[in-house]
Design a protein around this motif. Structure first.
Motif, PDB file in Angstrom:
ATOM      1  N   ALA A  87       0.840  -1.207   0.000  1.00 28.54           N
ATOM      2  CA  ALA A  87       0.000   0.000   0.000  1.00 28.54           C
ATOM      3  C   ALA A  87       0.872   1.252   0.000  1.00 28.54           C
ATOM      4  CB  ALA A  87      -0.925  -0.009   1.217  1.00 28.54           C
ATOM      5  N   MET A  88       1.997   1.230   0.732  1.00 33.76           N
ATOM      6  CA  MET A  88       2.902   2.378   0.729  1.00 33.76           C
ATOM      7  C   MET A  88       3.559   2.540  -0.639  1.00 33.76           C
ATOM      8  SD  MET A  88       4.590   2.464   4.563  1.00 33.76           S
ATOM      9  CE  MET A  88       5.085   0.749   4.686  1.00 33.76           C
ATOM     10  N   PHE A  89       3.880   1.440  -1.279  1.00 33.13           N
ATOM     11  CA  PHE A  89       4.406   1.518  -2.648  1.00 33.13           C
ATOM     12  C   PHE A  89       3.366   2.144  -3.568  1.00 33.13           C
ATOM     13  CE2 PHE A  89       7.617  -2.281  -2.562  1.00 33.13           C
ATOM     14  CZ  PHE A  89       8.339  -1.631  -1.569  1.00 33.13           C
ATOM     15  N   ALA A  90       2.111   1.679  -3.460  1.00 36.88           N
ATOM     16  CA  ALA A  90       1.043   2.173  -4.331  1.00 36.88           C
ATOM     17  C   ALA A  90       0.789   3.662  -4.102  1.00 36.88           C
ATOM     18  CB  ALA A  90      -0.238   1.381  -4.095  1.00 36.88           C
ATOM     19  N   ALA A  91       1.023   4.132  -2.866  1.00 38.63           N
ATOM     20  CA  ALA A  91       0.836   5.545  -2.546  1.00 38.63           C
ATOM     21  C   ALA A  91       2.058   6.382  -2.913  1.00 38.63           C
ATOM     22  CB  ALA A  91       0.530   5.708  -1.064  1.00 38.63           C
ATOM     23  N   ALA A  92       3.043   5.741  -3.557  1.00 42.43           N
ATOM     24  CA  ALA A  92       4.272   6.418  -4.007  1.00 42.43           C
ATOM     25  C   ALA A  92       5.014   7.082  -2.851  1.00 42.43           C
ATOM     26  CB  ALA A  92       3.962   7.439  -5.102  1.00 42.43           C
ATOM     27  N   GLN A  93       5.091   6.385  -1.718  1.00 43.42           N
ATOM     28  CA  GLN A  93       5.849   6.897  -0.575  1.00 43.42           C
ATOM     29  C   GLN A  93       7.335   6.691  -0.855  1.00 43.42           C
ATOM     30  OE1 GLN A  93       4.533   5.557   3.258  1.00 43.42           O
ATOM     31  NE2 GLN A  93       2.412   6.154   2.904  1.00 43.42           N
ATOM     32  N   GLY A  94       7.969   7.767  -1.269  1.00 40.20           N
ATOM     33  CA  GLY A  94       9.334   7.678  -1.746  1.00 40.20           C
ATOM     34  C   GLY A  94      10.326   7.177  -0.725  1.00 40.20           C
ATOM     35  N   ASP A  95      10.144   7.546   0.563  1.00 40.61           N
ATOM     36  CA  ASP A  95      11.105   7.093   1.568  1.00 40.61           C
ATOM     37  C   ASP A  95      11.077   5.576   1.720  1.00 40.61           C
ATOM     38  OD1 ASP A  95       8.546   7.174   2.638  1.00 40.61           O
ATOM     39  OD2 ASP A  95       9.167   8.021   4.561  1.00 40.61           O
ATOM     40  N   THR A  96       9.867   4.995   1.719  1.00 41.36           N
ATOM     41  CA  THR A  96       9.746   3.544   1.846  1.00 41.36           C
ATOM     42  C   THR A  96      10.280   2.839   0.595  1.00 41.36           C
ATOM     43  OG1 THR A  96       7.810   3.784   3.267  1.00 41.36           O
ATOM     44  CG2 THR A  96       8.149   1.638   2.236  1.00 41.36           C
ATOM     45  N   ILE A  97       9.929   3.349  -0.578  1.00 41.34           N
ATOM     46  CA  ILE A  97      10.411   2.747  -1.817  1.00 41.34           C
ATOM     47  C   ILE A  97      11.937   2.790  -1.870  1.00 41.34           C
ATOM     48  CG2 ILE A  97      10.487   3.046  -4.327  1.00 41.34           C
ATOM     49  CD1 ILE A  97       7.540   3.968  -4.112  1.00 41.34           C
ATOM     50  N   THR A  98      12.525   3.924  -1.489  1.00 47.78           N
ATOM     51  CA  THR A  98      13.975   4.048  -1.516  1.00 47.78           C
ATOM     52  C   THR A  98      14.634   3.091  -0.531  1.00 47.78           C
ATOM     53  OG1 THR A  98      13.849   6.360  -2.195  1.00 47.78           O
ATOM     54  CG2 THR A  98      15.899   5.643  -1.180  1.00 47.78           C
ATOM     55  N   MET A  99      14.069   2.970   0.664  1.00 45.43           N
ATOM     56  CA  MET A  99      14.638   2.055   1.650  1.00 45.43           C
ATOM     57  C   MET A  99      14.655   0.616   1.137  1.00 45.43           C
ATOM     58  SD  MET A  99      13.265   3.332   5.367  1.00 45.43           S
ATOM     59  CE  MET A  99      13.749   4.915   6.052  1.00 45.43           C
TER      60      MET A  99
END
Length: 242
Positions: A87-99
């Protein structure tokens, strides 16, 4: 011809040496599926002020954060079920995607491997460009003009206001260019790779002792986002007052 990797700094070596003990504590949490080591230390950039960061996949439907100290090293652990990470990926949460894209798997699990692969693809593609809103543009130019007034007056507060305006300019630049957001300590290295001229302007804002030259660098950085420094008409839609 193969080359030897550069030696680890003393701080990085200490952080890396603490990972097994920290991981052992993470493993003891009920429901752990997989563990990702992330953050500056996982990238090999740890300093004496760095901590250890872990993303932990857990079963069930709860998420939480834990903080503790292992062998004198602060540790921060984010526990999430797989569906929450997606869900965080789908919301384009950049900090989580980068981690997840830059992290290192230290306790494998098929779901974790799939999330890392997904994050790397998303990170490589970048987010959709985020045009500057009228309100954000107005606020940025207003900050720049406040800084110009301080520079003209020789006010030492110019340093503070110029840096605050530069932060807004960088937020706008990362958005309109379609770049993932990064922590402030990675702004300059990221700019040096993606836009050396913008990196030059930002570095000048941070380091130039002369207020006039600092202001000129700030305005050059801002124009990369706004196109010019003119005010434009705009505003928000009326909303009901509760």
């Amino acid at each position: 011809m193969p080359t030897n990797p550069p030696p680890l700094s003393e701080a990085q070596a200490r952080l890396a040496a603490t990972v097994p003990a920290a991981l052992e504590r993470v493993r003891r949490v009920p429901g752990v599926l997989g563990v990702l080591w992330c953050g500056s230390a996982a990238r090999g950039e740890g300093t004496a002020h760095s901590d250890l960061d872990f993303h932990v996949l857990v079963d069930g439907d709860r998420r939480w954060r834990a903080n503790y100290v292992v062998d004198g090293v602060p540790v921060e652990v984010f526990h999430n079920p797989v569906r929450k990470v997606r869900a965080m990926f789908a919301a384009a949460q950049g900090d989580t995607i980068t981690m997840f894209a830059e992290g290192r798997v230290v306790m494998p699990h098929p779901e974790l491997d799939a999330l890392v692969a997904e994050a790397r693809a998303l990170h490589a593609a970048g987010p959709a460009p985020r045009p500057l809103t009228q309100q954000a543009r107005f606020r940025l130019i207003e900050e720049v003009m406040d800084a110009r007034a301080l520079a003209d007056a020789g006010d030492p507060l110019h340093v503070l206001v110029a840096c605050r305006a530069a932060e807004l300019a960088l937020e706008g630049l990362f958005g309109v260019r379609g770049w993932w957001e990064v922590k402030p300590q990675r702004w300059l290295p990221t700019l040096q790779v993606r836009d050396p001229d913008a990196a030059h302007d930002f570095h000048a804002v941070l380091t130039t002792p002369d207020a006039g030259a600092r202001q000129a660098a700030l305005e050059a950085l801002t124009v990369r986002v706004t196109g010019d420094l003119t005010y434009q008409e705009g505003g928000s839609e009326p909303v009901s007052v509760p």
